[in-house]
Design a protein around this motif. Structure first.
Motif, PDB file in Angstrom:
ATOM      1  N   VAL A 166      29.790  49.669  35.408  1.00  0.00           N
ATOM      2  CA  VAL A 166      28.946  49.372  36.566  1.00  0.00           C
ATOM      3  C   VAL A 166      29.784  49.297  37.828  1.00  0.00           C
ATOM      4  O   VAL A 166      29.454  49.899  38.859  1.00  0.00           O
ATOM      5  N   GLU A 167      30.888  48.606  37.748  1.00  0.00           N
ATOM      6  CA  GLU A 167      31.710  48.426  38.941  1.00  0.00           C
ATOM      7  C   GLU A 167      32.268  49.756  39.445  1.00  0.00           C
ATOM      8  O   GLU A 167      32.205  50.046  40.637  1.00  0.00           O
ATOM      9  N   VAL A 168      32.780  50.540  38.531  1.00  0.00           N
ATOM     10  CA  VAL A 168      33.354  51.825  38.939  1.00  0.00           C
ATOM     11  C   VAL A 168      32.276  52.754  39.496  1.00  0.00           C
ATOM     12  O   VAL A 168      32.477  53.427  40.503  1.00  0.00           O
ATOM     13  N   TYR A 169      31.132  52.736  38.859  1.00  0.00           N
ATOM     14  CA  TYR A 169      30.028  53.595  39.305  1.00  0.00           C
ATOM     15  C   TYR A 169      29.581  53.221  40.717  1.00  0.00           C
ATOM     16  O   TYR A 169      29.429  54.061  41.605  1.00  0.00           O
ATOM     17  N   ILE A 170      29.380  51.921  40.925  1.00  0.00           N
ATOM     18  CA  ILE A 170      28.943  51.461  42.248  1.00  0.00           C
ATOM     19  C   ILE A 170      30.012  51.771  43.295  1.00  0.00           C
ATOM     20  O   ILE A 170      29.714  52.233  44.400  1.00  0.00           O
TER      21      ILE A 170
END
Lengths: 203, 203
Positions: A87-91
């Motif tokens: 999630v963090e990398v995607y965002i």
DNA sequence: GTCTATATAGGGATAGAC
DNA sequence: GTCTATCCCTATATAGAC
């Protein structure tokens, strides 16, 4: 020649920016040539047509952005950590290019038949390995039973959709560009929390 | 005349269908005229221009679909029931017109400056009354403290985004049209569950 | 109100000189 | 490789007859 490689890149970059910003249909090849500082004949010399230029850019764009995400999904990390990281990398990735989402949406919308044809695009979606991991953990009783398809769609929705409605969110909340960025940053913690809560067994 | 009103409606309907299906830019006025069974001069007689036709359609589309949603948000129902109903009605509405989402996305994407101008569009978003209700319930300790902006974006994302990536989901899961519809139906229960779980206090 | 015919602009692509 | 000039097509919009 070094010069030519350079020109190709200038065209590629100019087109990428315009496609993302205004959409493919509203961008003319003349505009691309202008922005790239060359004339339009040259555009056809390097890329056979506008359509072909688009295909090249789209594949490259998706590929460049999805490789790291796939690597995370397929790693042998523990499930919860994996979700947090994903999630963090995607965002973070979408933060750097907020227009990417609505651009991809527009493509998905217009070319129903071509989606299967565009292999690149499917790399934006879950992998078998991740699906298996979800099922395994549920079987072991570590998480609640959950439909992997639904779970992945939930996750993707919470990650990507806010970018698609960026302007609406900014308008409604009177956000400046920085405030929107701040809002997005908060989601890096919030979204994994929401997802993990829905997976935890006890309840 | 009754006839004229009828023609106007035929143009309106033909254009609506084409805009939704292919997007505004990829739909020509000739095509609209053909589909409506009239010629293109008549289109300009009724609606001054393609752009104006689009504005008319867009406002009407958003208005027609958002009125019930706003009524729900502003009702004095109990919070949890309200969320359940809102999600279900919203998903049901999009089920009947799955192209609506990507259509609106495309608009949001292309006309950054025009969003404020298009008043209609803001009716797709939360209302003050609902925001207040969230804050009040939190103050009373009935639900967890939550940022209303985030919560509403979460809810909207979980509702709408699956429609935007419909083709991707179908492609990846080998869904038929019916299976996708089934998948969407499952979300009518799933999404409220997810949201309410995130609000429940104890934890 | 509805049509045919046409004006005018802009799109993508190519020929051919350098 | 890079340019200028141009072809050809389709787009939107309008004029004017009925």
């Amino acid at each position: 020649m070094a010069r030519s490689r350079n020109t190709e890149k200038k065209i590629f970059d100019a087109a990428t920016e315009l496609f993302l910003e205004k959409g493919v249909d509203r961008t003319s090849v003349r505009e691309i040539a202008n922005k790239a500082g060359i004339n339009l004949a040259l555009m056809n010399y390097y890329f056979r047509s506008k359509e072909n230029l688009f295909d090249t850019i789209f594949s490259s764009l998706v590929k460049r952005n999805s490789e790291e995400l796939i690597r995370i999904l397929n790693s042998d990390q523990e499930l919860f950590e994996k979700i947090e990281q994903y999630v963090e990398v995607y965002i973070e990735m979408l933060s750097e290019n907020p227009l990417l989402v609505s651009f991809v949406m527009a493509i998905l919308h217009r070319s129903r038949e071509r989606i299967t044809e565009m292999k690149a695009i499917s790399s934006l979606y879950a992998t078998d390995q991740f699906t298996k991991q979800l099922l395994d953990e549920a079987k072991k009783g570590n998480i609640r039973r959950t439909d992997p398809t639904h779970f992945f769609v939930d996750m993707l929705s919470l990650i990507a959709f806010p970018f698609a409605i960026k302007m609406l969110v900014m308008d409604k909340n009177n956000f400046s560009e920085e405030e929107f960025q701040q809002f997005i940053n908060e989601r890096k913690k919030r979204v994994p929390k929401l997802l993990l809560d829905s997976l935890r067994p006890c309840k």
